[in-house]
Design a protein around this motif. Sequence first.
Motif, short mmCIF file in Angstrom:
data_model
loop_
_atom_site.label_atom_id
_atom_site.label_comp_id
_atom_site.label_asym_id
_atom_site.label_seq_id
_atom_site.Cartn_x
_atom_site.Cartn_y
_atom_site.Cartn_z
N ASN A 49 0.81 -1.23 0.00
CA ASN A 49 0.00 0.00 0.00
C ASN A 49 0.84 1.27 0.00
O ASN A 49 0.31 2.37 0.09
N THR A 105 2.93 2.87 8.42
CA THR A 105 2.22 1.76 9.06
C THR A 105 3.14 0.58 9.30
O THR A 105 3.14 -0.03 10.37
N GLU A 143 -7.52 -7.15 3.87
CA GLU A 143 -6.43 -6.67 3.02
C GLU A 143 -5.65 -5.53 3.65
O GLU A 143 -4.43 -5.46 3.56
N GLY A 144 -6.35 -4.65 4.35
CA GLY A 144 -5.69 -3.52 4.98
C GLY A 144 -4.76 -3.90 6.12
O GLY A 144 -3.87 -3.14 6.50
N TRP A 145 -4.99 -5.09 6.70
CA TRP A 145 -4.17 -5.54 7.82
C TRP A 145 -2.89 -6.26 7.37
O TRP A 145 -1.97 -6.44 8.16
#
Length: 258
Positions: free
Chosen positions: A61, A66, A198-200
Amino acid sequence: MSTLAIILIATAAGSLLSLLLAAVVALSARPSWVPVLVSYAIGALLGASLLEVLPEAVKMNGDIDTVSKALLGGILLFFLLEKLVLWRHCHDEICDAHGSHDHGHDHGRSGLMITVGDTFHNFVDGLIIAGAFLVDFRLGVVTALAIIAHEIPQEIGDFLILLHSGYTRTQALLLNLLTGVATMVGALLGYYALSMLEGWTPALLGLAAASMLYVALSDLIPGLHKRAEIASTLQQLVLIGLGIGSVALAGYVIGHGH
């Protein structure tokens, strides 16, 4: 055959194949070789975390912030986990876990942490395989093969770390087999809830990288300093280089295979 069945077969076959190939190499080593081969494991851990896992996490991403926070949090998490293992083994102010390793191992500390980290890593592998198959069958097959190729040097390193940490060969095999179950769990969740998870994925990869770096730098490298002679140091450097090189070579071959 349904897509879910194909995903589960691919993840199961991949986990077993990489585990068996790694076991053949790692378990054929004599016990006296283990302290020497730990140098190779250090290289494999450093290579996998810094050349493969972290770059992949950032690529997913483009959010290095992050990933960096996950890496920092992971290092602190594994520091606390190691403390918990020490407290479990120590009932006096002075004990083997605080002092010298009289039995030639670290009472399971690095072995436990690498098992936890490997579980995170395998879970993410399952997510990646499921996502690839959902996009395209051919992409799924190529991705599964790529993960097997990357897992072999890592699994060899894990076996060596578990043996160094005091586990028997049977226990090391069973622990690595159990961590492989996380690949199936990741594949199942990936199939049913990939859009939500997916974001994790970058954060989970950051945690996996943290476990590899922490074990290599905190638990394994200090043990190499017990052998300070020039010949031993050169041998350690060569084996660390081979560990890094095997991961780099696997990444190069797979990357050009695409």
